[in-house]
Design a protein around this motif. Structure first.
Motif, PDB file in Angstrom:
ATOM      1  N   PHE A 255       0.820  -1.220   0.000  1.00 61.83           N
ATOM      2  CA  PHE A 255       0.000   0.000   0.000  1.00 61.83           C
ATOM      3  C   PHE A 255       0.850   1.264   0.000  1.00 61.83           C
ATOM      4  O   PHE A 255       0.345   2.364  -0.255  1.00 61.83           O
ATOM      5  CB  PHE A 255      -0.949   0.031   1.202  1.00 61.83           C
ATOM      6  CG  PHE A 255      -2.035  -1.018   1.138  1.00 61.83           C
ATOM      7  CD1 PHE A 255      -2.938  -1.029   0.079  1.00 61.83           C
ATOM      8  CD2 PHE A 255      -2.150  -1.983   2.120  1.00 61.83           C
ATOM      9  CE1 PHE A 255      -3.936  -1.996   0.010  1.00 61.83           C
ATOM     10  CE2 PHE A 255      -3.144  -2.954   2.062  1.00 61.83           C
ATOM     11  CZ  PHE A 255      -4.039  -2.962   1.002  1.00 61.83           C
ATOM     12  N   MET A 256       2.159   1.120   0.301  1.00 65.48           N
ATOM     13  CA  MET A 256       3.035   2.299   0.277  1.00 65.48           C
ATOM     14  C   MET A 256       3.225   2.775  -1.159  1.00 65.48           C
ATOM     15  O   MET A 256       3.431   1.948  -2.058  1.00 65.48           O
ATOM     16  CB  MET A 256       4.416   1.943   0.855  1.00 65.48           C
ATOM     17  CG  MET A 256       4.458   1.748   2.339  1.00 65.48           C
ATOM     18  SD  MET A 256       4.113   3.232   3.303  1.00 65.48           S
ATOM     19  CE  MET A 256       5.406   4.369   2.813  1.00 65.48           C
ATOM     20  N   PRO A 257       3.174   4.084  -1.384  1.00 64.80           N
ATOM     21  CA  PRO A 257       3.279   4.604  -2.754  1.00 64.80           C
ATOM     22  C   PRO A 257       4.557   4.178  -3.475  1.00 64.80           C
ATOM     23  O   PRO A 257       4.547   4.016  -4.685  1.00 64.80           O
ATOM     24  CB  PRO A 257       3.278   6.124  -2.557  1.00 64.80           C
ATOM     25  CG  PRO A 257       2.794   6.358  -1.178  1.00 64.80           C
ATOM     26  CD  PRO A 257       3.002   5.129  -0.377  1.00 64.80           C
ATOM     27  N   ASP A 258       5.653   3.984  -2.745  1.00 62.53           N
ATOM     28  CA  ASP A 258       6.925   3.631  -3.408  1.00 62.53           C
ATOM     29  C   ASP A 258       7.170   2.125  -3.436  1.00 62.53           C
ATOM     30  O   ASP A 258       8.272   1.670  -3.693  1.00 62.53           O
ATOM     31  CB  ASP A 258       8.105   4.340  -2.724  1.00 62.53           C
ATOM     32  CG  ASP A 258       8.243   3.950  -1.264  1.00 62.53           C
ATOM     33  OD1 ASP A 258       7.219   3.609  -0.649  1.00 62.53           O
ATOM     34  OD2 ASP A 258       9.366   3.990  -0.734  1.00 62.53           O
ATOM     35  N   GLU A 259       6.156   1.335  -3.132  1.00 67.07           N
ATOM     36  CA  GLU A 259       6.330  -0.126  -3.097  1.00 67.07           C
ATOM     37  C   GLU A 259       5.356  -0.830  -4.037  1.00 67.07           C
ATOM     38  O   GLU A 259       4.829  -1.897  -3.717  1.00 67.07           O
ATOM     39  CB  GLU A 259       6.152  -0.659  -1.665  1.00 67.07           C
ATOM     40  CG  GLU A 259       7.132  -0.121  -0.651  1.00 67.07           C
ATOM     41  CD  GLU A 259       8.571  -0.602  -0.856  1.00 67.07           C
ATOM     42  OE1 GLU A 259       8.788  -1.580  -1.597  1.00 67.07           O
ATOM     43  OE2 GLU A 259       9.475   0.030  -0.279  1.00 67.07           O
TER      44      GLU A 259
ATOM     45  N   ARG B  85      18.513   7.787  16.590  1.00 62.84           N
ATOM     46  CA  ARG B  85      17.282   8.074  15.850  1.00 62.84           C
ATOM     47  C   ARG B  85      16.640   6.815  15.300  1.00 62.84           C
ATOM     48  O   ARG B  85      17.335   5.845  14.981  1.00 62.84           O
ATOM     49  CB  ARG B  85      17.592   8.975  14.652  1.00 62.84           C
ATOM     50  CG  ARG B  85      17.819  10.398  15.041  1.00 62.84           C
ATOM     51  CD  ARG B  85      18.109  11.207  13.814  1.00 62.84           C
ATOM     52  NE  ARG B  85      17.775  12.603  14.066  1.00 62.84           N
ATOM     53  CZ  ARG B  85      17.737  13.530  13.128  1.00 62.84           C
ATOM     54  NH1 ARG B  85      17.985  13.238  11.873  1.00 62.84           N
ATOM     55  NH2 ARG B  85      17.428  14.771  13.434  1.00 62.84           N
ATOM     56  N   VAL B  86      15.325   6.887  15.187  1.00 60.57           N
ATOM     57  CA  VAL B  86      14.563   5.802  14.567  1.00 60.57           C
ATOM     58  C   VAL B  86      13.765   6.448  13.440  1.00 60.57           C
ATOM     59  O   VAL B  86      12.924   7.319  13.700  1.00 60.57           O
ATOM     60  CB  VAL B  86      13.596   5.172  15.591  1.00 60.57           C
ATOM     61  CG1 VAL B  86      12.706   4.140  14.938  1.00 60.57           C
ATOM     62  CG2 VAL B  86      14.374   4.543  16.739  1.00 60.57           C
ATOM     63  N   GLU B  87      14.073   6.074  12.197  1.00 55.07           N
ATOM     64  CA  GLU B  87      13.365   6.692  11.063  1.00 55.07           C
ATOM     65  C   GLU B  87      12.299   5.746  10.533  1.00 55.07           C
ATOM     66  O   GLU B  87      12.600   4.617  10.122  1.00 55.07           O
ATOM     67  CB  GLU B  87      14.336   7.056   9.939  1.00 55.07           C
ATOM     68  CG  GLU B  87      13.618   7.820   8.836  1.00 55.07           C
ATOM     69  CD  GLU B  87      14.545   8.280   7.717  1.00 55.07           C
ATOM     70  OE1 GLU B  87      14.640   9.501   7.489  1.00 55.07           O
ATOM     71  OE2 GLU B  87      15.163   7.427   7.065  1.00 55.07           O
ATOM     72  N   ILE B  88      11.054   6.224  10.532  1.00 56.32           N
ATOM     73  CA  ILE B  88       9.964   5.395  10.004  1.00 56.32           C
ATOM     74  C   ILE B  88      10.097   5.359   8.477  1.00 56.32           C
ATOM     75  O   ILE B  88      10.174   6.399   7.817  1.00 56.32           O
ATOM     76  CB  ILE B  88       8.571   5.958  10.391  1.00 56.32           C
ATOM     77  CG1 ILE B  88       8.463   6.130  11.912  1.00 56.32           C
ATOM     78  CG2 ILE B  88       7.471   5.025   9.880  1.00 56.32           C
ATOM     79  CD1 ILE B  88       7.172   6.819  12.362  1.00 56.32           C
ATOM     80  N   GLN B  89      10.138   4.158   7.927  1.00 54.81           N
ATOM     81  CA  GLN B  89      10.266   3.970   6.472  1.00 54.81           C
ATOM     82  C   GLN B  89       8.925   3.625   5.836  1.00 54.81           C
ATOM     83  O   GLN B  89       8.655   4.003   4.709  1.00 54.81           O
ATOM     84  CB  GLN B  89      11.237   2.808   6.174  1.00 54.81           C
ATOM     85  CG  GLN B  89      12.599   2.962   6.787  1.00 54.81           C
ATOM     86  CD  GLN B  89      13.342   4.149   6.211  1.00 54.81           C
ATOM     87  OE1 GLN B  89      13.229   4.452   5.027  1.00 54.81           O
ATOM     88  NE2 GLN B  89      14.089   4.852   7.046  1.00 54.81           N
ATOM     89  N   HIS B  90       8.146   2.842   6.548  1.00 50.01           N
ATOM     90  CA  HIS B  90       6.872   2.350   6.005  1.00 50.01           C
ATOM     91  C   HIS B  90       5.803   2.368   7.085  1.00 50.01           C
ATOM     92  O   HIS B  90       6.089   1.996   8.225  1.00 50.01           O
ATOM     93  CB  HIS B  90       7.033   0.908   5.493  1.00 50.01           C
ATOM     94  CG  HIS B  90       8.064   0.767   4.421  1.00 50.01           C
ATOM     95  ND1 HIS B  90       9.350   0.372   4.680  1.00 50.01           N
ATOM     96  CD2 HIS B  90       7.987   1.005   3.088  1.00 50.01           C
ATOM     97  CE1 HIS B  90      10.030   0.367   3.536  1.00 50.01           C
ATOM     98  NE2 HIS B  90       9.232   0.739   2.560  1.00 50.01           N
ATOM     99  N   ILE B  91       4.611   2.800   6.700  1.00 50.18           N
ATOM    100  CA  ILE B  91       3.460   2.669   7.613  1.00 50.18           C
ATOM    101  C   ILE B  91       2.238   2.411   6.753  1.00 50.18           C
ATOM    102  O   ILE B  91       2.030   3.060   5.720  1.00 50.18           O
ATOM    103  CB  ILE B  91       3.291   3.908   8.533  1.00 50.18           C
ATOM    104  CG1 ILE B  91       2.124   3.678   9.515  1.00 50.18           C
ATOM    105  CG2 ILE B  91       3.109   5.196   7.755  1.00 50.18           C
ATOM    106  CD1 ILE B  91       2.111   4.614  10.705  1.00 50.18           C
ATOM    107  N   SER B  92       1.458   1.440   7.165  1.00 45.49           N
ATOM    108  CA  SER B  92       0.316   1.049   6.341  1.00 45.49           C
ATOM    109  C   SER B  92      -0.753   0.378   7.212  1.00 45.49           C
ATOM    110  O   SER B  92      -0.445  -0.362   8.137  1.00 45.49           O
ATOM    111  CB  SER B  92       0.845   0.079   5.279  1.00 45.49           C
ATOM    112  OG  SER B  92      -0.203  -0.560   4.645  1.00 45.49           O
TER     113      SER B  92
END
Ligand SMILES: CC(C)(COP(=O)(O)OP(=O)(O)OC[C@H]1O[C@@H](n2cnc3c(N)ncnc32)[C@H](O)[C@@H]1OP(=O)(O)O)[C@@H](O)C(=O)NCCC(=O)NCCS
Length: 119
Positions: A19-23, A65-72
């Motif tokens: 569902f991620m736009p770049d996936e 740091r924790v960078e969120i890469q994907h959320i769906s």
């Protein structure tokens, strides 16, 4: 509740990631899933309610740091605050680090914070 990804959740995780736009590309999707399975600092979590897995949040963990890469969130469960709950649970899990969004998530992330600041 947030649970850690394991191989048996492979299919549901792929579905949610897609569902991620770049996936949208299958090859890219498989590469992304492989990163979560092989790279120690790529961590994937799923959101479980009752017995259903309905959300996913994936991060890259660095020293501070924790960078969120994907959320769906499964489309049937959107607009019920689940995305926001996942961000909140992630922050609690990594309370000693700063949680930040990547460029795809920045608007949603700030929306979650807006509400948090007001409450
Ligand atoms: C983005 C996503 C995870 C939000 O999940 P959700 O459970 O529906 O979100 P919530 O119900 O917790 O929404 C919290 C707030 O963020 C807003 N919001 C939802 N999606 C948003 C987006 N893409 N950008 C900015 N704000 C957004 C909601 O309208 C809500 O605001 P409100 O409380 O003022 O109505 C979900 O829509 C999704 O899976 N989208 C497809 C994947 C995707 O595009 N991810 C990357 C973009 S973040």
């Amino acid at each position: 509740m947030l649970i850690r990804y394991k191989k048996s959740f492979d299919k549901i995780a792929m579905g949610l990631l897609s569902f991620m736009p770049d996936e949208k590309d299958l090859k890219k999707l498989q590469q992304t899933k492989n990163l979560y399975e092989t790279e120690e600092n790529w961590q994937l979590f799923l959101w479980k309610e009752d017995d259903d897995i309905i959300g996913l949040i994936g991060v890259v963990v660095n020293d501070d740091r924790v960078e969120i890469q994907h959320i769906s969130v499964n489309p049937s469960y959107r607009d019920q605050g689940i995305g926001k709950s996942m961000v909140k649970a992630l922050k609690q899990l990594y309370e000693e680090k700063e949680v930040i969004p990547n460029k795809y998530i920045v608007d949603f992330f700030h929306k979650c914070n807006e509400k948090e600041d007001r409450s």
